[in-house]
Design a protein around this motif. Structure first.
Motif, mmCIF file in Angstrom:
data_model
loop_
_atom_site.group_PDB
_atom_site.id
_atom_site.type_symbol
_atom_site.label_atom_id
_atom_site.label_comp_id
_atom_site.label_asym_id
_atom_site.label_seq_id
_atom_site.Cartn_x
_atom_site.Cartn_y
_atom_site.Cartn_z
ATOM 1 N N LYS A 22 0.836 -1.206 0.000
ATOM 2 C CA LYS A 22 0.000 0.000 0.000
ATOM 3 C C LYS A 22 0.872 1.257 0.000
ATOM 4 N N ARG A 70 3.761 1.586 -1.383
ATOM 5 C CA ARG A 70 4.303 1.765 -2.729
ATOM 6 C C ARG A 70 3.262 2.378 -3.668
ATOM 7 N N ARG A 71 1.995 2.018 -3.462
ATOM 8 C CA ARG A 71 0.934 2.653 -4.256
ATOM 9 C C ARG A 71 0.743 4.110 -3.832
ATOM 10 N N GLY A 74 -1.213 6.248 -6.172
ATOM 11 C CA GLY A 74 -2.126 5.122 -6.015
ATOM 12 C C GLY A 74 -1.977 4.060 -7.088
ATOM 13 N N MET A 75 -0.885 4.117 -7.838
ATOM 14 C CA MET A 75 -0.688 3.226 -8.982
ATOM 15 C C MET A 75 0.212 2.042 -8.638
ATOM 16 N N GLU A 76 -0.015 0.934 -9.307
ATOM 17 C CA GLU A 76 0.945 -0.159 -9.393
ATOM 18 C C GLU A 76 1.511 -0.235 -10.805
ATOM 19 N N ALA A 91 -4.711 4.311 -11.555
ATOM 20 C CA ALA A 91 -4.745 4.447 -10.098
ATOM 21 C C ALA A 91 -5.722 3.448 -9.496
ATOM 22 N N GLY A 125 -3.756 8.496 -4.347
ATOM 23 C CA GLY A 125 -2.378 8.481 -3.868
ATOM 24 C C GLY A 125 -1.726 9.836 -4.016
#
Length: 370
Positions: free
Chosen positions: A207, A209-210, A215-217, A222, A226
């Motif tokens: 979470k 890292r997002r 808010g992206m992986e 998104a 984030g």
């Protein structure tokens, strides 16, 4: 020449080739954001602290905010902390949607008085932010006992405690998540801003890292709201090199603190106290005197420049008046704010410079009739 409370130029000259080589490596790599140096520094620093996961971010303030959010803080949740800390601690709590609630401090160490912690807990309390101040750790056994009983999250604010230990455990390994700053003045500092959150939870790390990356992986999509809160690749490369020097930095700080202890033991100053079970890393050497402002004026006249961390408790600031505190609510915090000051102490401070500061301080106290 004046003696300043902190400076980086001598350290930079000593480490210049290593630092410039790190910067050159990044600039020639073709990868400037979230590249191999960030990933390597995350792994190396988390390993140093004995924690499974490290997630680099842009500064220590956001490290606290992201740690709280990743651990599940919700809007309106109360977060217990102290008022004698840098504004960023409380700013981060508010930015995460939390409502700060303050506990008074132990007058000897200036750390959270954990015996008072439970008095600040209400049905709305969700978390405790334990601030490891000036280079030593809060009594985390006591914090965890209260937090576990009330099912609260525990976050360490380690901005001033890189390498400090509590009963053999390194700061940052004593909580659900721990926030670090790598601001230039810190025990481990870069040449700009930087931060990191440590956690033993894979889910919290994912979470984090997002959250630091909109808010992206995957780029452009998104999964949740984030932020832009990434650690720069250049600073990560610099910090990787400096991490190798961290034990030496701390040893030098401890040696300088011991010289102050010996030279000032017979004065009217209250010198730093180390809590049982702690190894003090001496981010700051904090002395105390009831005529602090007169002492500081005398030192300035003699070319020695000190600092006060912090002259205004946060609960007395207009920016946080909405929290409903007034002067007198935290008496030990308020008394300390009027009496403490930090003497020059950093690894490249020479013994000659320190002796100048000691002589100026003794002369000042003598002139004041102390």
């Amino acid at each position: 020449m004046p003696v300043n409370v902190w400076g980086y130029l001598k350290e930079y000259e000593a480490e210049r080739e290593e630092i410039l080589a790190a910067v050159t490596d990044v600039l020639g790599s073709g990868k400037l954001i979230l590249g191999p140096h960030v990933a390597a520094f995350e792994a190396e620093f988390s390993a140093y602290c004995g924690v499974a996961q490290g997630v680099g971010c842009d500064n220590g303030t956001n490290a606290v905010m992201l740690a709280l959010l990743a651990c599940g803080l919700a809007p309106g949740d109360e977060v217990v902390t102290v008022s004698n800390t840098a504004v960023p601690t409380v700013s981060a709590i508010v930015s995460a949607g939390g409502v700060p609630r303050f506990v008074d401090i132990d007058p000897a160490t200036y750390l959270m008085d954990t015996g008072r912690l439970e008095t600040a807990i209400t049905p709305r309390t969700r978390a405790v932010v334990a601030v490891h101040l000036f280079g030593q750790c809060v009594n985390m056994e006591a914090v965890r006992e209260v937090a576990d009983r009330h099912k609260l999250l525990v976050v360490e604010d380690c901005a001033q405690a890189h390498g400090a230990t509590r009963n053999g455990q390194v700061a940052g390994s004593l909580s659900d998540a721990a926030a670090f700053s790598f601001y230039p003045t810190k025990i481990l500092g870069t040449y700009g801003d930087g931060g990191m959150v440590l956690t033993g939870s894979d889910a919290v790390a994912a979470k984090l890292r997002r959250l630091r990356f909109y808010g992206m992986e995957k780029t452009y999509y998104a999964l949740e709201h984030g932020y832009n809160a990434r650690l720069d690749e250049v600073h990560a490369a610099i910090l990787r090199g400096k991490l190798k020097h961290l034990p030496a930095y701390i040893a030098r700080r401890q040696a300088l603190a011991a010289r102050y202890d010996a030279a000032l033991a017979d004065t009217s100053l209250t010198l730093p106290a180390t809590a049982p079970g702690n190894s003090h890393a001496y981010y700051l050497y904090v002395a105390r005197h009831p005529r602090r402002d007169a002492v500081l004026a005398g030192l300035r006249e003699r070319g020695v420049h000190c600092n006060v961390s912090y002259p205004w408790p946060i609960h007395t600031m207009t920016g946080y008046a909405h929290l409903g505190y007034t002067e007198g609510d935290l008496p030990e915090t308020e008394r300390a704010a009027g009496e403490i000051f930090s003497l020059p102490l950093y690894p490249s401070l020479t013994e000659a410079e320190q002796d100048t500061a000691i002589a100026a301080l003794r002369d000042t106290l003598a002139a004041l009739g102390e």
